[in-house]
Every structure is written in C-alpha cells, then in structure tokens.
Design a protein around this motif. Structure first.
Motif, mmCIF file in Angstrom:
data_model
loop_
_atom_site.group_PDB
_atom_site.id
_atom_site.type_symbol
_atom_site.label_atom_id
_atom_site.label_comp_id
_atom_site.label_asym_id
_atom_site.label_seq_id
_atom_site.Cartn_x
_atom_site.Cartn_y
_atom_site.Cartn_z
ATOM 1 N N MET A 1 0.913 -0.735 0.189
ATOM 2 C CA MET A 1 0.213 -0.042 0.564
ATOM 3 C C MET A 1 0.921 1.266 -0.245
ATOM 4 O O MET A 1 0.542 2.477 -0.949
ATOM 5 C CB MET A 1 -1.019 0.158 1.372
ATOM 6 N N ASP A 2 1.524 1.205 0.458
ATOM 7 C CA ASP A 2 2.706 2.419 0.829
ATOM 8 C C ASP A 2 3.669 2.437 -0.570
ATOM 9 O O ASP A 2 3.919 3.728 -0.904
ATOM 10 C CB ASP A 2 3.832 1.902 1.652
ATOM 11 N N ILE A 3 3.995 1.492 -1.103
ATOM 12 C CA ILE A 3 4.965 1.667 -2.533
ATOM 13 C C ILE A 3 3.514 2.537 -3.444
ATOM 14 O O ILE A 3 3.894 3.028 -3.942
ATOM 15 C CB ILE A 3 4.669 0.343 -3.010
ATOM 16 N N ALA A 4 2.197 1.807 -3.784
ATOM 17 C CA ALA A 4 0.829 2.329 -4.456
ATOM 18 C C ALA A 4 1.134 3.692 -3.565
ATOM 19 O O ALA A 4 1.145 4.762 -4.837
ATOM 20 C CB ALA A 4 -0.698 1.544 -3.887
ATOM 21 N N LYS A 5 1.182 4.562 -2.357
ATOM 22 C CA LYS A 5 1.180 5.692 -2.679
ATOM 23 C C LYS A 5 1.979 6.425 -2.652
ATOM 24 O O LYS A 5 1.870 7.549 -3.702
ATOM 25 C CB LYS A 5 0.655 5.637 -0.954
ATOM 26 N N SER A 6 3.314 5.603 -2.491
ATOM 27 C CA SER A 6 4.131 7.172 -3.038
ATOM 28 C C SER A 6 4.275 7.188 -4.495
ATOM 29 O O SER A 6 4.335 7.865 -5.213
ATOM 30 C CB SER A 6 5.733 5.765 -2.649
ATOM 31 N N LEU A 7 3.853 5.894 -5.467
ATOM 32 C CA LEU A 7 3.758 5.809 -6.787
ATOM 33 C C LEU A 7 2.749 7.379 -6.828
ATOM 34 O O LEU A 7 3.251 8.040 -7.990
ATOM 35 C CB LEU A 7 3.170 4.813 -7.478
ATOM 36 N N GLN A 8 1.413 7.249 -6.361
ATOM 37 C CA GLN A 8 0.815 7.992 -6.979
ATOM 38 C C GLN A 8 1.063 9.750 -6.218
ATOM 39 O O GLN A 8 0.976 10.563 -7.463
ATOM 40 C CB GLN A 8 -0.250 8.281 -6.141
ATOM 41 N N ASN B 1 -6.205 8.117 -14.432
ATOM 42 C CA ASN B 1 -5.880 8.298 -13.065
ATOM 43 C C ASN B 1 -6.561 9.355 -12.935
ATOM 44 O O ASN B 1 -6.162 10.590 -12.818
ATOM 45 C CB ASN B 1 -4.631 8.245 -13.541
ATOM 46 N N CYS B 2 -7.930 9.441 -12.054
ATOM 47 C CA CYS B 2 -9.228 10.626 -11.937
ATOM 48 C C CYS B 2 -8.639 11.116 -10.963
ATOM 49 O O CYS B 2 -8.145 12.327 -10.755
ATOM 50 C CB CYS B 2 -10.380 9.109 -11.803
ATOM 51 N N VAL B 3 -7.360 10.479 -10.134
ATOM 52 C CA VAL B 3 -6.742 11.554 -8.717
ATOM 53 C C VAL B 3 -5.837 12.201 -9.175
ATOM 54 O O VAL B 3 -5.995 13.276 -8.915
ATOM 55 C CB VAL B 3 -6.256 10.247 -7.456
ATOM 56 N N ALA B 4 -5.368 11.585 -10.134
ATOM 57 C CA ALA B 4 -3.742 12.973 -10.334
ATOM 58 C C ALA B 4 -5.143 14.032 -11.320
ATOM 59 O O ALA B 4 -4.165 15.329 -11.384
ATOM 60 C CB ALA B 4 -3.487 12.120 -11.345
ATOM 61 N N ASN B 5 -6.379 13.576 -12.218
ATOM 62 C CA ASN B 5 -6.450 14.408 -12.929
ATOM 63 C C ASN B 5 -6.891 15.724 -11.913
ATOM 64 O O ASN B 5 -7.007 16.685 -11.814
ATOM 65 C CB ASN B 5 -7.959 13.821 -13.760
ATOM 66 N N GLY B 6 -7.635 15.345 -10.849
ATOM 67 C CA GLY B 6 -8.352 16.276 -9.850
ATOM 68 C C GLY B 6 -7.378 17.277 -9.525
ATOM 69 O O GLY B 6 -7.631 18.305 -9.466
ATOM 70 N N LYS B 7 -5.768 16.571 -9.163
ATOM 71 C CA LYS B 7 -5.400 17.663 -8.315
ATOM 72 C C LYS B 7 -3.989 17.787 -9.592
ATOM 73 O O LYS B 7 -3.773 19.589 -9.152
ATOM 74 C CB LYS B 7 -3.861 16.918 -7.987
ATOM 75 N N VAL B 8 -4.225 17.618 -10.962
ATOM 76 C CA VAL B 8 -3.945 18.967 -12.146
ATOM 77 C C VAL B 8 -4.918 20.037 -11.874
ATOM 78 O O VAL B 8 -4.365 21.163 -12.025
ATOM 79 C CB VAL B 8 -4.018 18.146 -12.928
#
Length: 583
Positions: A258-265, A297-304
């Motif tokens: 989970m920490d790897i996934a979060k770090s990648l995101q 990647n809708c999470v990244a879209n929201g941040k952009v």
C-alpha cells in the motif's frame, strides 16, 4: 462524409463512425467477443457501427487508423522486440495493419494513418467544446512518443514537444503495477485504488526511478527497468531499491504494498503538475485537454485541475487506446475536408448497442423466467427499483445504448444503496468477485452534487475524484481517504437513470446511488441481453432491471439455473500480465 475510426492490434481495439464531423456510434471489440481488452481487428464493432447507420462498407469515404505502423516498427526494431523467441516479423510489419484492414475488415478504400499521440490529442480536443486548449497526452508508448505537449485551435491540433520511448510515465506506472503483483495493461487502476490505504514512505526511492529535466523532458533510470527485454517490466535492482521482492499475484496484500502504491501516486502527481505548469507557460492558455491511458488516473486529474494553472480541464472518457479511434477519425475529417470539427463538448458516451422491449421479450419467451412488466410506465419501473435498492438489494441495470469507454455510466451498471455499511464488501466479494480494497463510485443528481462533494462543476464521466463534504454517512461510495469518484447525472443525457435517482431521493432523501460496472472480475462490461442474464445469474445480484422488465432472483432460482445450463460460454483473456504489450 462517412469516416470510420479504428484502434487495434495492441490492446482495447475499438471502432467508431463519424458522419460529417459528428460522432454517431462507437464500441470496443471486447464487448462483442467477450475477450477482455481484445486487440484483434474490430470487425464486430465496425459491423455494429455500419448497421446502426444503415451503411455498407462501400459507403465509407475513409478509414482512419490510430497510429503509424512504419514508425511503430522502427521503434520495435530499435528496442529489439523482433528478436524475442517466437516473434513473427509478419505480425508487426507495416503491411500487417493494411492486410488486416483489407482482408479482415473488408475495406478497400482510402486509409489514413494518424500518429498515435495525434490521435489521442485529437480525441480530447475535438470533443472538449474548447475553441482553443493546451493538450497534454501521457501513456505507455505509441510509435515513439510517450508524453506530448501540444495545442488545439481553429487551425487543428499540433504537437510541439515530446518525450520518447523508453522514457515513459505510463511504463513507470505499469512497472510498479507489475511489481505489486497486478496485471500490466489491466491492473493500473487497482494500484490507484490501493494508494489511499498507504503512506508515502517510499517517495524518495520512487523519485530515483525518474529524473526530471528541463522543459517537458524527463528520463527513466533504466537500471531499474527491464521492459526492453520483453519478459519482465522491472530489473532486480528495483527490488533492491525498495528492499522487498516483488509481490506474487495471489500473495497477501501488506502495508508495504500500500505504501508503494501511495508513493507512486504522489510522484506521478508531482510530475504531472510540474509538466502541466510547463505546458501552461508555453501556451498561456486557460484550458487543458488530457488524453492517453495515464489520463484515466482520476485522482491525478483532480490534482492537476485543483493545484495546476489551468482553469478548465477536459478528459475524454475513453482516454485509453480505445478512444484513439475517435481522435483518428476526427483528425482525418479535418485534414480531408479542410473544415473544423463542430465546437461542441461531448455530453455523453451512450454510443453502443441498444435493445428494445420486443428484443427482451423475444429472448425471455422460450424460458420460464418470471418478470414484472412495466412497459409504458417508467415511473413505476423506477419506483419499484428504488424501493428494492432501499431494501438492500443489488441491481443489475441494463438500459438504452451501451457506454463507450471503461466506465459504466448508468446504461450497463450495477447499482446499490450507498448508505449501507456492508454494501461495498458484499459487492466486491459476492458480485464483482474482486479485491476488497477497490472503491465504488457515486452517481448523483447533477444539481445536488455540491451538497455532498467538493465539486463545483459537472463530472459526467467519473474522471475526477473529490472529497466528500456532507455530514452524512455514505460508506459504500466513500474511499478510505474521504474521496469519491463522482458521476453527475442530468435528465438530458440519461433521463431514465436520472429518474431512478429522483425516485431513490423521494423514498430515502438521498440523491445518490452506488454505481459500478456491470461485469465480474476478468470479463468485459456486458453488452447484450444474454451477457446481462449470465452475469446476473452467476453473481449475487438480486434483481435484473432490463428495459421495462424487472427479474427478481428470489422468484426465479430454479429457472435461472436452467437458463445458465442452456447458455454455457467460456471466457478467455488475451492479456499478457507480465510485461507491457508492445506488439
């Protein structure tokens, strides 16, 4: 002018029909063949488009293909992919694509090849409704380009800078996807869903994988990658960097993963924001269009959108390779006619097959299945369905034209009560048969969305995440970090789904439903009546609402078993889960 757009021979094959610049029909081949991410020539999807338009293949003025086979072959030769055991030169030669178009699709007219990233860029800009926009495309790889920066305006779409293979944010994400034990080209969205459970404890190591350079450039540190060999995405050095061996597919999911996934995101979002700011500096434009698989990647879209310099963002809902057929067709239309595409924002993606009540009745006639007939009374249909959802029932919802793209948006959906505390676990385990950490999306009445979510604009395609702000408990659709991937619904684009949301609101005071795709793990979203029936029967779905008919499991247990035995069909997957499918 009739233009067919085609994406094929990589993954997510699809076909669309553009008539005088208007997108009329589109569908992915996987929905017809039932092979997940089917890459083959989209003959079924093309036949569907032609049939619906009342055209024959000879009525097509141009077939637009979503990449340049010659340029792609040059990259494949450079990377040594043709030297892999069992690889056949003929299957990747430039002439292979034309042969498939001529012999399999049966088209003998003009073919126009559009570069892969131009197809992606055009698929976003020409359907955004913007008169001018910056265009940012990020994926695994096309011919050579992996990230491109461009502009769209009345003169068309133009790319002015690119990052080339093997440096790729898409391949970075896919490499970590593989390291975490998920399938490449298939499991990237699982990594996105896993990330909120983790802490960014490996951001420092993750940043070592990619070196930022001036302008739009960046480079992967290839010591940690092995995808050029075509066997595995990562090298042994990656495991050394993170201090743990790769996770096997069925191994336990630990906090480390989970920490790897979060770090990648986190690192992906950092890079996308930095490069979006660079693109804004270059163009000075207020609008941004994004495309390519990374744009899903809708999470990244929201941040952009929230933290970046652009005022408006449009992401084409089929931002993956399937949507490339739309961009290729649109680009060809502008190039061949010298005219601009209509400046109109895409309002919906209900572009696939539909089935009438007569079709459904004819299908059910030879069976003993009991159903409630609400023909001519849609209010009753929606009220009865809303009452069943309130009772805790899980609904298979099959209505109107099938959606184009990877999201179910109220035409081929599984629906449930978002307030139910155990609903997410039940659907993940007994219906979707997938990992328990995976979130579900809320569908909400458009003008009520701001009451519940930090969202000040429509989001009809589930391509942004935002925070839940209402002081109510909606555990089935709220992710562990308080976020949700929202779909807003209005009465113009999907009146029946909107009516169901209204009915549920009247009964419960909640204008929101849990909405997830109508399929189980490893299968495409259902397309036709038989697909819907089989998914209904082989899962824990309580009711199937198909057209104007309601079929309840509790009234039909024996009849449904008999139906399943009569309609046996095997499902196969064509995905290679170990390495990115370059061929």
């Amino acid at each position: 002018m009739n233009i067919i757009g085609v994406s094929a021979f990589f993954h997510d094959a699809a076909c669309c029909l553009l008539q005088n610049g208007i997108l009329k029909y589109a569908a992915e081949e996987e929905r017809f063949t039932r092979r997940k991410a089917d890459a083959s020539a989209p003959i079924h999807a093309m036949k569907y488009c032609l049939r619906e338009a009342g055209l024959s293949i000879t009525d097509i003025d141009c077939l637009a293909y979503y990449e340049d086979p010659s340029k792609k072959l040059a990259r494949q030769i450079w990377s040594g992919i043709l030297g892999h055991p069992g690889e056949l030169l003929g299957s990747v030669s430039p002439g292979h694509v034309e042969t498939q178009i001529r012999e399999v699709l049966g088209y003998q007219g003009q073919i126009k090849y559009v570069d892969h990233h131009l197809s992606h860029s055009a698929s976003s800009f020409y359907f955004s409704g913007f008169r001018e926009s910056a265009v940012f495309t990020v994926d695994g790889v096309g011919e050579w380009a992996t990230t491109t920066y461009g502009v769209g305006n009345a003169k068309g779409v133009k790319i002015f800078e690119e990052v080339d293979f093997p440096d790729s944010l898409g391949l970075l994400y896919s490499t970590i996807t593989s390291y975490l034990g998920f399938g490449v080209n298939d499991g990237e969205y699982k990594v996105m869903g896993l990330a909120p459970y983790g802490a960014p404890g490996y951001v420092k190591q993750m940043r070592r994988l990619v070196q930022m350079e001036a302008g739009g450039k960046y480079k992967l540190d290839m010591r940690y990658f092995d995808f050029l060999a075509g066997i595995c995405m990562y090298s042994p050095e990656l495991a050394e960097l993170f201090g743990r061996p790769p996770r096997m597919e069925d191994a336990e999911m630990e906090q480390f993963h989970m920490d790897i996934a979060k770090s990648l995101q986190v690192v992906l979002e950092e890079i996308l924001l930095e490069k979006a700011r660079y693109l804004h500096d270059c163009t000075g434009m207020e609008n941004l269009c994004m495309a390519g698989g990374v744009a899903l990647n809708c999470v990244a879209n929201g941040k952009v959108l929230k933290h970046g310099p652009f005022k408006q963002l449009f992401v084409q809902p089929a931002a993956n390779d399937a949507g490339g057929c739309m961009g290729a067709a649109a680009y060809a239309y502008v190039d061949l006619t010298g005219e601009s595409m209509p400046v109109e924002k895409m309002k919906h993606v209900y572009l696939g097959p539909a089935y009438t009540n007569n079709d459904i009745k004819k299908f059910l006639a030879p069976t003993n299945i009991i159903y409630t007939d609400c023909t001519g009374d849609p209010d009753r249909l929606c009220t009865l369905t809303a009452e069943k959802i309130k009772e805790g029932k899980v609904i298979g919802w099959f209505q109107g034209r099938m959606e184009f793209g990877p999201r179910s948006l109220g035409a081929r959906s599984i629906l449930a009560d978002p307030r139910h505390p155990s609903m997410r676990e039940r659907i993940n385990a007994m219906v979707k048969k997938r990992e328990g950490f995976r979130p579900f999306a809320p569908a909400v009445i458009e003008h009520r969305a701001a009451e519940y979510f930090d969202l000040d604009h429509p989001s009809p395609f589930m391509l942004e995440t935002c925070q839940m702000i209402a002081d109510v408990s909606l555990p089935a659709i709220t992710h562990v970090d308080g976020s949700a991937r929202v779909q807003t619904v209005n009465p113009h684009t999907n009146p029946r789904f909107y009516a169901l949301l209204e009915a549920f609101d009247r009964i419960t005071g909640c204008p929101i439903l849990l909405n997830t795709s109508f399929n189980i793990k490893g299968e495409p979203i259902v397309c036709n009546i038989e697909d819907a029936m089989k998914c209904f029967i082989t899962t824990d779905i309580d009711c199937l609402v198909i057209g104007d008919f309601i079929i309840s499991r509790e009234e039909n247990s024996l009849e449904l078993l008999q139906f399943l035995l009569m309609h046996e069909r095997s499902i196969y997957s064509t995905l290679n889960h170990n390495v990115y499918t370059f061929v």
